[in-house]
Design an enzyme around this catalytic site. Structure first.
Site, PDB file in Angstrom:
ATOM      1  N   SER A 155       0.863  -1.089   0.034  1.00 56.24           N
ATOM      2  CA  SER A 155       0.159   0.134   0.255  1.00 56.24           C
ATOM      3  C   SER A 155       0.822   1.260   0.035  1.00 56.24           C
ATOM      4  O   SER A 155       1.468   1.305   0.651  1.00 56.24           O
ATOM      5  CB  SER A 155      -0.979  -0.173   1.307  1.00 56.24           C
ATOM      6  OG  SER A 155      -1.419   1.295   1.344  1.00 56.24           O
ATOM      7  N   HIS A 187      -0.845  -1.122  -4.250  1.00 51.53           N
ATOM      8  CA  HIS A 187      -2.456  -0.778  -3.823  1.00 51.53           C
ATOM      9  C   HIS A 187      -2.719   0.429  -3.562  1.00 51.53           C
ATOM     10  O   HIS A 187      -1.754   1.149  -2.876  1.00 51.53           O
ATOM     11  CB  HIS A 187      -2.263  -1.813  -2.424  1.00 51.53           C
ATOM     12  CG  HIS A 187      -3.801  -1.762  -1.839  1.00 51.53           C
ATOM     13  ND1 HIS A 187      -4.715  -2.670  -2.154  1.00 51.53           N
ATOM     14  CD2 HIS A 187      -4.365  -1.021  -0.826  1.00 51.53           C
ATOM     15  CE1 HIS A 187      -5.929  -2.317  -1.428  1.00 51.53           C
ATOM     16  NE2 HIS A 187      -5.706  -1.559  -0.514  1.00 51.53           N
ATOM     17  N   ASP A 224      -4.873   3.357  -1.785  1.00 52.58           N
ATOM     18  CA  ASP A 224      -6.164   3.661  -1.059  1.00 52.58           C
ATOM     19  C   ASP A 224      -6.692   4.994  -1.218  1.00 52.58           C
ATOM     20  O   ASP A 224      -6.040   5.982  -1.002  1.00 52.58           O
ATOM     21  CB  ASP A 224      -5.456   3.462   0.466  1.00 52.58           C
ATOM     22  CG  ASP A 224      -5.412   2.202   0.750  1.00 52.58           C
ATOM     23  OD1 ASP A 224      -6.255   1.336   0.718  1.00 52.58           O
ATOM     24  OD2 ASP A 224      -4.154   1.861   1.394  1.00 52.58           O
ATOM     25  N   MET A 242      -9.523   7.681  -0.089  1.00 54.72           N
ATOM     26  CA  MET A 242     -10.461   8.073   0.822  1.00 54.72           C
ATOM     27  C   MET A 242     -11.036   9.251   0.648  1.00 54.72           C
ATOM     28  O   MET A 242     -10.280  10.327   0.370  1.00 54.72           O
ATOM     29  CB  MET A 242      -9.927   7.754   2.434  1.00 54.72           C
ATOM     30  CG  MET A 242      -9.039   6.426   2.506  1.00 54.72           C
ATOM     31  SD  MET A 242      -8.053   6.534   4.239  1.00 54.72           S
ATOM     32  CE  MET A 242      -7.129   5.276   3.770  1.00 54.72           C
ATOM     33  N   HIS A 257      -8.370   0.760  -4.106  1.00 54.51           N
ATOM     34  CA  HIS A 257      -9.292   0.490  -3.353  1.00 54.51           C
ATOM     35  C   HIS A 257      -9.987   1.619  -2.816  1.00 54.51           C
ATOM     36  O   HIS A 257      -9.722   2.677  -2.252  1.00 54.51           O
ATOM     37  CB  HIS A 257      -8.575  -0.043  -1.833  1.00 54.51           C
ATOM     38  CG  HIS A 257      -9.400  -0.447  -0.904  1.00 54.51           C
ATOM     39  ND1 HIS A 257      -8.889  -0.608   0.562  1.00 54.51           N
ATOM     40  CD2 HIS A 257     -10.743  -0.333  -0.585  1.00 54.51           C
ATOM     41  CE1 HIS A 257      -9.696  -0.617   1.320  1.00 54.51           C
ATOM     42  NE2 HIS A 257     -11.130  -0.513   0.687  1.00 54.51           N
ATOM     43  N   MET A 280     -12.463   3.832  -0.790  1.00 56.58           N
ATOM     44  CA  MET A 280     -13.250   4.155   0.593  1.00 56.58           C
ATOM     45  C   MET A 280     -14.092   5.404   0.195  1.00 56.58           C
ATOM     46  O   MET A 280     -13.797   6.392   0.931  1.00 56.58           O
ATOM     47  CB  MET A 280     -12.372   4.098   1.328  1.00 56.58           C
ATOM     48  CG  MET A 280     -11.683   2.599   1.584  1.00 56.58           C
ATOM     49  SD  MET A 280     -10.332   2.641   2.920  1.00 56.58           S
ATOM     50  CE  MET A 280      -9.069   2.709   1.781  1.00 56.58           C
ATOM     51  N   MET A 339     -11.390  -6.486   5.142  1.00 52.09           N
ATOM     52  CA  MET A 339     -10.769  -5.641   5.877  1.00 52.09           C
ATOM     53  C   MET A 339     -10.441  -6.211   7.287  1.00 52.09           C
ATOM     54  O   MET A 339     -11.218  -6.751   7.741  1.00 52.09           O
ATOM     55  CB  MET A 339     -11.369  -4.226   6.045  1.00 52.09           C
ATOM     56  CG  MET A 339     -11.611  -3.699   4.717  1.00 52.09           C
ATOM     57  SD  MET A 339     -10.144  -2.748   3.986  1.00 52.09           S
ATOM     58  CE  MET A 339      -9.236  -2.033   5.112  1.00 52.09           C
ATOM     59  N   ASP A 346      -6.623  -6.931   3.939  1.00 51.25           N
ATOM     60  CA  ASP A 346      -5.900  -5.573   4.181  1.00 51.25           C
ATOM     61  C   ASP A 346      -6.004  -5.328   5.417  1.00 51.25           C
ATOM     62  O   ASP A 346      -7.294  -4.882   5.884  1.00 51.25           O
ATOM     63  CB  ASP A 346      -6.399  -4.655   3.273  1.00 51.25           C
ATOM     64  CG  ASP A 346      -5.936  -3.107   3.292  1.00 51.25           C
ATOM     65  OD1 ASP A 346      -4.902  -3.045   3.937  1.00 51.25           O
ATOM     66  OD2 ASP A 346      -6.559  -2.122   2.363  1.00 51.25           O
TER      67      ASP A 346
END
Length: 214
Positions: free
Chosen positions: A7, A30, A32, A34, A63, A65, A136, A174
């Protein structure tokens, strides 16, 4: 083979190209994303994905979120994402279905994500349509949290269902993955492991990636 997806949340954002280069022996990058609404934090978005795409030949595992991800999945695909995963909790079932359909229409791999409190059954309506299910093992939103071993029962259940109904689907974990917890994840049936600080804080990153493969 166990795949490793470091990540970049744990990378040095002032030297992102360098730090992506340092994980060249991994399988995925990866990313992330958000939005400060679905989770209490804000990270990176579409422009950063677009900028990092030319820096690596590794697939980008993005990913999301974010609330109502169907609004943005096509833009993330166009920016260079290879896999886009969305949280089942982030929209209605119809909204999640729309996101999956849009990702597939762009020729990319789609996945669903389950928060720790979300039961495995929430994946069932989508299980035969997706290329990845992500469990998760921390509360999404921040890096460096403690691994939640109680999520392994969910991983085992999903592994059984995937093997029966969609054998080509990858099962990703993750949160809190390190050289010890990776063994538990692999034993439970995960075949893709996301690791942030365990990779980027290692003195020898290629050796750590190899170690995490179990």
């Amino acid at each position: 083979m166990i795949k490793i997806a470091p990540s970049i949340l744990s990378a040095d954002f002032a030297n992102l190209e360098r730090d992506i280069g340092r994980i060249s022996t991994a399988d995925y990058v990866h990313v992330d994303v958000m939005d400060g609404m679905f989770v209490p934090n804000i990270t990176i978005g579409i422009p950063v994905v677009r900028c990092i795409r030319p820096t690596t030949t590794l697939p980008l595992d993005v990913h999301l979120m974010i609330v109502k991800p169907a609004r943005y999945v096509e833009e993330f695909c166009d920016a260079g994402a290879d896999i886009v995963t969305v949280h089942v909790e982030s929209d209605t079932p119809e909204g999640i279905q729309s996101a999956i359909d849009k990702i597939h229409a762009k020729g990319k791999r789609a996945g669903i994500v389950l928060k720790p409190a979300t039961p495995a059954q929430a994946a069932e309506p989508f299980l035969e349509q997706v290329e990845m299910v992500l469990v998760m093992t921390v509360e999404p939103g921040f890096g460096g949290q403690k691994f939640m071993a109680d999520q392994m029962d969910k991983v085992r259940t999903l592994r059984e269902w995937i093997d029966q109904r969609n054998p080509g689907c990858e099962l990703e974990v993750d949160g809190g993955v390190d050289p010890e917890t990776c063994k538990v994840c692999i034993e439970a049936g995960a075949n893709v492991l996301v690791a942030g600080s365990a990779v980027y804080k290692a003195a020898d990153i290629p050796a750590r990636i190899a170690q995490l493969r179990g």
